[in-house]
Scaffold this motif. Structure first.
Motif, PDB file in Angstrom:
ATOM      1  N   GLU A 208       0.863  -1.125  -0.002  1.00 46.86           N
ATOM      2  CA  GLU A 208      -0.047   0.046   0.018  1.00 46.86           C
ATOM      3  C   GLU A 208       0.816   1.427  -0.172  1.00 46.86           C
ATOM      4  OE1 GLU A 208      -3.212   0.010   2.722  1.00 46.86           O
ATOM      5  OE2 GLU A 208      -3.613  -1.998   2.668  1.00 46.86           O
ATOM      6  N   SER A 209       2.142   1.182  -0.307  1.00 46.55           N
ATOM      7  CA  SER A 209       3.033   2.219  -0.393  1.00 46.55           C
ATOM      8  C   SER A 209       3.055   3.126   0.874  1.00 46.55           C
ATOM      9  CB  SER A 209       2.829   3.052  -1.522  1.00 46.55           C
ATOM     10  OG  SER A 209       2.646   2.318  -2.793  1.00 46.55           O
ATOM     11  N   ARG A 210       3.191   2.304   1.970  1.00 46.27           N
ATOM     12  CA  ARG A 210       3.363   2.951   3.284  1.00 46.27           C
ATOM     13  C   ARG A 210       4.507   2.306   3.964  1.00 46.27           C
ATOM     14  NH1 ARG A 210      -1.599   5.276   4.767  1.00 46.27           N
ATOM     15  NH2 ARG A 210      -3.309   4.751   3.656  1.00 46.27           N
ATOM     16  N   GLN A 211       5.244   3.388   4.877  1.00 42.32           N
ATOM     17  CA  GLN A 211       6.374   3.042   5.475  1.00 42.32           C
ATOM     18  C   GLN A 211       6.152   3.275   7.008  1.00 42.32           C
ATOM     19  OE1 GLN A 211       9.322   2.510   4.208  1.00 42.32           O
ATOM     20  NE2 GLN A 211       8.324   2.886   2.082  1.00 42.32           N
ATOM     21  N   PRO A 212       6.851   2.200   7.955  1.00 42.60           N
ATOM     22  CA  PRO A 212       6.603   2.110   9.404  1.00 42.60           C
ATOM     23  C   PRO A 212       7.234   3.617   9.808  1.00 42.60           C
ATOM     24  CG  PRO A 212       8.098   0.029   8.376  1.00 42.60           C
ATOM     25  CD  PRO A 212       7.419   0.933   7.372  1.00 42.60           C
ATOM     26  N   GLY A 213       6.628   4.084  10.623  1.00 42.66           N
ATOM     27  CA  GLY A 213       6.905   5.498  11.270  1.00 42.66           C
ATOM     28  C   GLY A 213       5.946   6.536  10.767  1.00 42.66           C
ATOM     29  N   GLU A 214       5.084   6.171   9.753  1.00 43.46           N
ATOM     30  CA  GLU A 214       4.299   7.205   9.149  1.00 43.46           C
ATOM     31  C   GLU A 214       2.902   7.340  10.306  1.00 43.46           C
ATOM     32  OE1 GLU A 214       2.454   6.374   5.192  1.00 43.46           O
ATOM     33  OE2 GLU A 214       4.513   6.405   4.609  1.00 43.46           O
ATOM     34  N   THR A 215       2.530   8.549  10.334  1.00 46.67           N
ATOM     35  CA  THR A 215       1.037   8.580  11.197  1.00 46.67           C
ATOM     36  C   THR A 215      -0.168   8.164  10.418  1.00 46.67           C
ATOM     37  OG1 THR A 215       1.501  11.155  10.960  1.00 46.67           O
ATOM     38  CG2 THR A 215       2.369  10.111  12.729  1.00 46.67           C
ATOM     39  N   PHE A 216      -0.954   8.062  11.189  1.00 47.63           N
ATOM     40  CA  PHE A 216      -2.281   7.684  10.576  1.00 47.63           C
ATOM     41  C   PHE A 216      -3.607   7.938  11.688  1.00 47.63           C
ATOM     42  CE2 PHE A 216      -5.639   4.721   9.677  1.00 47.63           C
ATOM     43  CZ  PHE A 216      -6.298   5.226   8.602  1.00 47.63           C
ATOM     44  N   THR A 217      -4.446   8.613  11.131  1.00 46.48           N
ATOM     45  CA  THR A 217      -5.643   8.830  12.220  1.00 46.48           C
ATOM     46  C   THR A 217      -6.431   7.558  11.950  1.00 46.48           C
ATOM     47  OG1 THR A 217      -5.237  11.199  12.129  1.00 46.48           O
ATOM     48  CG2 THR A 217      -7.410  10.213  13.054  1.00 46.48           C
ATOM     49  N   VAL A 218      -6.935   6.768  12.976  1.00 44.13           N
ATOM     50  CA  VAL A 218      -7.841   5.675  12.899  1.00 44.13           C
ATOM     51  C   VAL A 218      -9.204   6.466  12.854  1.00 44.13           C
ATOM     52  CG1 VAL A 218      -8.673   3.679  14.091  1.00 44.13           C
ATOM     53  CG2 VAL A 218      -6.163   4.412  14.535  1.00 44.13           C
ATOM     54  N   SER A 219      -9.940   5.758  12.089  1.00 39.96           N
ATOM     55  CA  SER A 219     -11.250   6.298  11.698  1.00 39.96           C
ATOM     56  C   SER A 219     -12.289   5.732  12.617  1.00 39.96           C
ATOM     57  CB  SER A 219     -11.829   5.940  10.427  1.00 39.96           C
ATOM     58  OG  SER A 219     -11.885   4.522  10.006  1.00 39.96           O
ATOM     59  N   CYS A 220     -13.649   5.900  12.192  1.00 37.23           N
ATOM     60  CA  CYS A 220     -14.716   5.458  13.496  1.00 37.23           C
ATOM     61  C   CYS A 220     -14.893   6.183  14.529  1.00 37.23           C
ATOM     62  CB  CYS A 220     -14.495   3.745  13.635  1.00 37.23           C
ATOM     63  SG  CYS A 220     -15.962   2.781  14.264  1.00 37.23           S
ATOM     64  N   TRP A 221     -15.211   5.474  15.658  1.00 39.99           N
ATOM     65  CA  TRP A 221     -15.331   6.177  17.294  1.00 39.99           C
ATOM     66  C   TRP A 221     -13.767   6.435  17.586  1.00 39.99           C
ATOM     67  CZ3 TRP A 221     -13.836   4.620  21.661  1.00 39.99           C
ATOM     68  CH2 TRP A 221     -13.488   3.070  21.762  1.00 39.99           C
ATOM     69  N   ILE A 222     -13.306   5.836  17.048  1.00 35.33           N
ATOM     70  CA  ILE A 222     -11.658   5.805  17.933  1.00 35.33           C
ATOM     71  C   ILE A 222     -11.044   7.292  17.839  1.00 35.33           C
ATOM     72  CG2 ILE A 222      -9.313   4.861  18.167  1.00 35.33           C
ATOM     73  CD1 ILE A 222     -10.741   2.007  17.470  1.00 35.33           C
ATOM     74  N   GLY A 223     -10.707   7.642  16.534  1.00 41.31           N
ATOM     75  CA  GLY A 223     -10.244   8.874  16.268  1.00 41.31           C
ATOM     76  C   GLY A 223      -8.589   9.309  16.768  1.00 41.31           C
ATOM     77  N   GLU A 224      -8.089   8.093  16.844  1.00 42.04           N
ATOM     78  CA  GLU A 224      -6.803   8.314  17.433  1.00 42.04           C
ATOM     79  C   GLU A 224      -5.883   8.319  16.418  1.00 42.04           C
ATOM     80  OE1 GLU A 224      -5.267   6.405  20.913  1.00 42.04           O
ATOM     81  OE2 GLU A 224      -6.797   6.833  22.050  1.00 42.04           O
ATOM     82  N   THR A 225      -4.803   9.258  16.439  1.00 42.99           N
ATOM     83  CA  THR A 225      -3.860   9.151  15.492  1.00 42.99           C
ATOM     84  C   THR A 225      -2.519   8.273  16.141  1.00 42.99           C
ATOM     85  OG1 THR A 225      -3.866  11.480  14.704  1.00 42.99           O
ATOM     86  CG2 THR A 225      -1.909  10.659  14.254  1.00 42.99           C
ATOM     87  N   VAL A 226      -1.936   7.309  15.184  1.00 40.96           N
ATOM     88  CA  VAL A 226      -1.196   6.353  15.655  1.00 40.96           C
ATOM     89  C   VAL A 226       0.155   6.348  14.484  1.00 40.96           C
ATOM     90  CG1 VAL A 226      -2.949   4.761  16.473  1.00 40.96           C
ATOM     91  CG2 VAL A 226      -2.179   4.704  14.267  1.00 40.96           C
ATOM     92  N   THR A 227       1.069   5.742  15.096  1.00 36.51           N
ATOM     93  CA  THR A 227       2.313   5.594  13.979  1.00 36.51           C
ATOM     94  C   THR A 227       2.287   4.213  13.499  1.00 36.51           C
ATOM     95  OG1 THR A 227       3.440   6.859  15.491  1.00 36.51           O
ATOM     96  CG2 THR A 227       4.943   5.853  14.239  1.00 36.51           C
ATOM     97  N   LEU A 228       2.414   4.075  12.314  1.00 36.02           N
ATOM     98  CA  LEU A 228       2.376   2.836  11.685  1.00 36.02           C
ATOM     99  C   LEU A 228       3.581   1.855  12.154  1.00 36.02           C
ATOM    100  CD1 LEU A 228       1.185   3.421   8.227  1.00 36.02           C
ATOM    101  CD2 LEU A 228      -0.187   2.721  10.102  1.00 36.02           C
ATOM    102  N   ALA A 229       3.458   0.759  12.354  1.00 33.82           N
ATOM    103  CA  ALA A 229       4.312  -0.263  12.751  1.00 33.82           C
ATOM    104  C   ALA A 229       4.050  -1.774  12.150  1.00 33.82           C
ATOM    105  CB  ALA A 229       4.626  -0.266  14.031  1.00 33.82           C
ATOM    106  N   THR A 230       4.723  -2.510  11.952  1.00 32.08           N
ATOM    107  CA  THR A 230       4.573  -3.962  11.406  1.00 32.08           C
ATOM    108  C   THR A 230       4.639  -5.071  12.593  1.00 32.08           C
ATOM    109  OG1 THR A 230       6.807  -4.319  10.765  1.00 32.08           O
ATOM    110  CG2 THR A 230       5.311  -3.330   9.473  1.00 32.08           C
ATOM    111  N   ARG A 231       3.995  -6.111  12.402  1.00 35.23           N
ATOM    112  CA  ARG A 231       4.025  -7.276  13.389  1.00 35.23           C
ATOM    113  C   ARG A 231       5.227  -7.898  12.982  1.00 35.23           C
ATOM    114  NH1 ARG A 231      -0.182  -8.968  10.066  1.00 35.23           N
ATOM    115  NH2 ARG A 231       0.301 -10.589   8.494  1.00 35.23           N
ATOM    116  N   ASP A 232       6.276  -7.774  12.036  1.00 31.61           N
ATOM    117  CA  ASP A 232       7.435  -8.825  11.820  1.00 31.61           C
ATOM    118  C   ASP A 232       8.540  -7.965  11.546  1.00 31.61           C
ATOM    119  OD1 ASP A 232       6.504  -7.448   9.388  1.00 31.61           O
ATOM    120  OD2 ASP A 232       6.120  -9.386   8.321  1.00 31.61           O
TER     121      ASP A 232
END
Length: 434
Positions: free
Chosen positions: A410-434
């Motif tokens: 999806e052309s994204r990088q770890p460390g990018e920020t993203f605002t979770v939609s829905c009722w949560i509405g929090e901005t998180v830093t993307l990370a991976t499980r592996d």
């Protein structure tokens, strides 16, 4: 109390015609009788001063019969003399007669000098010591204690309240004199006497401990008694706040809080005179019964009654759970965050609850367009678990992070920020499980 025994050596006492006490000495009008009265008065005093109590009873006995209104001192001294005589004799029958005489002297004093309230507590003291183990007379001793309260309202020597309840206990054991309800009524009245004395600055710890020990010994109160005896009475008279308070106290004390009666009394008390504790416990019971609609307004009331931040945090946390169960996730998070702010000790539980809300929101919030965006909810959950210090929860949430490949696709990088939609509405830093 009726006089059942005459003084030692008495066959009859001529009480008729005894006059009211006067100030000073009331010597007999007859010259010969006056002379003899003076002689016997001096004699018994001399014997008393030399601790010859048995000998002192003889001239004193003459004064009681022939000059009963001579002076109140003959009755005051008479108590000490007959009590001393009881201590001096080794003959058990004589000892009991002397003890009976002590009680009779009190009755004679009452007949001749109408001031019972001044000495009734002393009579109670002697009655207890003489008759507490006497099946036939323990009731008389108890009646004397009742008379103290009737005349004076309470005891100057507050430790006598313990003796009072001991007589209740013994009279019940010896003579089956009371029902459980009557015993309970006695117990409550004596507790009220202690509370009054304590409010006046007296130390009531010793008699209070004795009362509690006797209640246990009598096996007076248990859960069955509360449920089957006290409960129906309250059901018949739900406005009886005294009974309601008793049931509440005993239910807590004897760990009988799971019964229907406790729930009933809790509702009555909390509606009439709510406190933080009654509202909190009432709400907790509703929650245990999964009656969340009833629990919420009671908790909101408890919040207004809370006395400190710790109590407020407890209520906010319970409200968070109710909102969460009802599907009001945003309200649940807000309440949990308030709990965490108000009490650091509550922060772990509060943030764990928020993390669980996030974990449970995956299906509600995913759009099915981007796996990275959908799985970002687990990153928000991870952050909440981290604030809770929950390593197991963190590991569970991390296992659901997007993979490196999914970010790359999806052309994204770890460390990018993203605002979770829905009722949560929090901005998180993307990370991976592996």
């Amino acid at each position: 109390m009726k006089v059942k025994h005459a003084l030692v050596g008495f066959f009859s006492l001529a009480l008729v015609g005894m006059t009211q006490a006067q100030d000073g000495w009331n010597w007999p009008a007859d010259e010969a009788m006056e002379s003899k009265a003076r002689e016997y008065n001096a004699a018994y005093v001399d014997y008393m001063k030399s601790d010859q109590f048995v000998e002192a009873t003889k001239p004193l006995h003459w004064l009681f019969v022939n000059a009963p209104d001579l002076n109140e001192s003959i009755y005051i001294n008479g108590i000490n003399i007959y009590h001393g005589a009881a201590g001096d004799t080794s003959d058990e029958a004589m000892k009991k007669q002397y003890q009976d005489s002590v009680i009779t002297v009190f009755e004679l004093r009452k007949a001749n000098f109408d001031n019972e309230s001044k000495w009734i507590e002393n009579k109670a003291y002697y009655s207890y010591n003489y008759y507490k183990a006497n099946k036939d007379k323990v009731g008389d001793a108890l009646a004397t204690f009742d008379r103290v309260v009737e005349l004076n309202g309470n005891f100057n020597t507050i430790n006598l309240v313990a003796a009072y309840f001991d007589l209740v206990y013994r009279h019940s054991a010896y003579n089956k004199a009371f029902t459980k309800e009557q015993l309970l009524e006695r117990y409550e009245k004596l507790n009220a006497l202690l509370a009054e004395a304590e409010a006046g600055g007296k130390d009531v710890s010793a008699p209070k401990q004795t009362l509690e020990q006797l209640v246990v010994a009598m096996e007076l109160i248990d859960c069955e008694f509360i449920e089957k005896t006290m409960g129906p009475k309250l059901a018949a008279d739900p406005t009886n706040m005294i009974l309601a308070q008793q049931i509440f106290k005993y239910s807590i004390q004897y760990k009988c809080t799971s019964s229907p009666t406790f729930m009933t009394v809790l509702e009555i008390i909390d509606s009439d005179s709510p406190t933080f504790s009654t509202s909190q416990v009432r709400a907790m019971r509703y929650m245990q019964n999964k009656d969340y609609e009833k629990a919420q307004p009671v908790l909101e009331k408890a919040l207004t009654l809370a006395e400190n931040n710790v109590q407020k945090a407890e209520v906010y946390y319970d409200l968070a759970k109710i909102h969460g169960i009802a599907g009001r996730k945003s309200a649940s998070r807000n309440a949990a965050q308030e709990a965490a702010k108000l009490d650091p000790e509550k922060a772990k539980d509060a943030w764990t609850l928020i993390a669980q809300l996030y974990m449970q929101s995956y299906n509600d919030c995913r759009k099915g367009v981007s796996r990275v965006e959908d799985q970002a909810v687990f990153i928000a959950a991870y952050n909440a678990y981290q604030r809770a210090g929950d390593s197991k929860g963190m590991a569970d949430a991390r296992s659901r992070f997007p993979s490196k490949e999914e970010l790359f696709t999806e052309s994204r990088q770890p460390g990018e920020t993203f605002t979770v939609s829905c009722w949560i509405g929090e901005t998180v830093t993307l990370a991976t499980r592996d």
